[in-house]
Scaffold this motif. Structure first.
Motif, short mmCIF file in Angstrom:
data_model
loop_
_atom_site.label_atom_id
_atom_site.label_comp_id
_atom_site.label_asym_id
_atom_site.label_seq_id
_atom_site.Cartn_x
_atom_site.Cartn_y
_atom_site.Cartn_z
N PRO A 166 -20.19 -10.67 -10.56
CA PRO A 166 -20.62 -9.31 -10.22
C PRO A 166 -19.86 -8.77 -9.00
N GLY A 167 -19.62 -7.47 -9.03
CA GLY A 167 -18.77 -6.87 -8.01
C GLY A 167 -19.41 -6.69 -6.64
N GLY A 168 -20.76 -6.55 -6.62
CA GLY A 168 -21.45 -6.23 -5.36
C GLY A 168 -21.06 -7.11 -4.17
N PRO A 169 -21.17 -8.44 -4.32
CA PRO A 169 -20.85 -9.31 -3.18
C PRO A 169 -19.39 -9.21 -2.74
N LYS A 170 -18.47 -9.03 -3.69
CA LYS A 170 -17.03 -8.91 -3.35
C LYS A 170 -16.78 -7.62 -2.59
N ILE A 171 -17.40 -6.56 -3.04
CA ILE A 171 -17.24 -5.26 -2.36
C ILE A 171 -17.79 -5.36 -0.94
#
Ligand code: ATP
Ligand code: FE2
Length: 321
Positions: A166-171
């Motif tokens: 999922p993108g949330g943590p990377k963002i």
């Protein structure tokens, strides 16, 4: 009373037993091979893993007094798989069914986990972004997304930039090194819209850290604005943050600042009770059972558009203090 609860509205198949406290909880998430969630594949995953997930939590079947399941909102095929399993189990154990609204369950487990009493809830996850609070026997929706859930928007942006799901943590990680650039801020009345913001972020040629930073600042400021206005309108002094995006440190910080300025308090459950989990269904099922809110089999169809404010809150609420 001990209640078995099954959650499976999206990617996470999870079950729990709730008695005087949480007795058991086990989750088996579906991990898409690539891209986002494919509803039929997720439902297939739930069907194949159901037996094991239930077996892990159901150590004393004869003590179970009801089977609760997430009736909606969520992905149709996933909801139908869960409802079918719940009906079969209730029949086998000869106990009543309890149909639980997924959004309401997020609030109830949040109240249980944090001790807040009568909050304005900001629920922001993959598919959902809603602000609601209790008024006259129901959780009223003050504002919500008009297009996509914030989490799905973040994931979509991340995919387009080649970042893993999922993108949330990377963002969040990239945003720490970024500077602010202007991106579209969309609050319409009390509602939110994220798709214009996500497209603009995707199209931006600024450094990725700057885009991530500004995407977070903009999206979270929109959520905080609506939450703050709901607090003022409803005259409440507690904020509960739930859903997968609640993991974000910057979102918590922005909400905490707003709460401090208003003399309100922010509550965030520990991570296992923030995202989708069986405990929230088992716990809400238990308080509903105790209030007599069981479901005849004929009314147990999955409802993928089940609205938070359709639920009559017949259990004890808000008069605890
Ligand atoms: P729903 O609860 O609506 O059925 P879901 O199962 O997708 O949807 P959750 O598990 O509550 O929702 O949340 C997953 C979402 O949370 C993903 O979109 C993910 O990117 C986002 N997320 C997780 N960690 C963070 C973070 N640190 N910052 C921002 N977003 C995050
Ligand atoms: Fe959820």
């Amino acid at each position: 009373d001990k209640v078995l609860g099954i959650e499976g509205t999206a990617w996470n198949l999870s079950a729990a037993v709730f008695g005087d406290g949480l007795i058991s909880l086990y989750s088996k998430p579906y991990q898409p091979a690539s891209g986002g969630i494919h509803p039929r594949e997720a439902a297939q995953h739930h069907a194949s893993e159901m037996r094991e997930v239930i077996a892990r939590v159901l150590t004393a079947p004869d003590e179970i007094e009801a089977v609760a399941f997430s009736q909606g909102p969520g992905l149709g095929p996933c909801l139908r798989t869960v409802a079918t399993a719940a009906r079969a189990l209730a029949l086998a154990l000869d106990v009543p069914l309890v149909g639980v609204n997924h959004c309401v369950a997020h609030v109830e487990i949040g109240r249980w986990a944090t001790g807040c009493v009568d909050p304005i809830t900001l629920y922001t996850s993959g598919a959902n972004t809603q602000v609601f609070g209790y008024l006259n026997g129901r959780y009223r929706i003050f504002g919500e997304t008009l297009d996509i859930g914030l989490g799905n928007g973040l994931d979509k942006f991340a995919r387009s930039k080649g970042l893993p799901h999922p993108g949330g943590p990377k963002i969040e990680a990239l945003a720490r090194g970024g500077n602010y650039i202007d991106l579209p801020y969309t609050v319409k009345g009390m509602d939110l819209a994220f798709s214009g913001l996500i497209s603009a972020a995707q199209e931006s040629t600024a450094p990725i850290e700057d885009v991530c930073h500004s995407l977070q600042e903009t999206a979270f400021a929109m959520c905080v604005e609506v939450t703050e206005r709901a607090l003022a309108q409803a005259g409440k002094d507690e904020v509960l943050l739930v859903g997968g995006v609640a993991a974000n440190t910057r979102l918590r910080e922005m909400l905490r600042t707003m709460c401090e300025e208003r003399g309100a308090r922010l509550f965030v459950p520990e991570p296992q009770f923030c995202g989708d989990n069986g405990a929230m269904i088992a716990y809400t099922g238990k308080i509903m059972l105790e209030a007599g809110a069981t479901l005849p089999v004929e009314a147990s169809r999955a409802n993928s558009h089940y609205r938070t404010d359709e639920v009559e809150v017949v259990w004890r609420h808000g008069d605890e203090r």
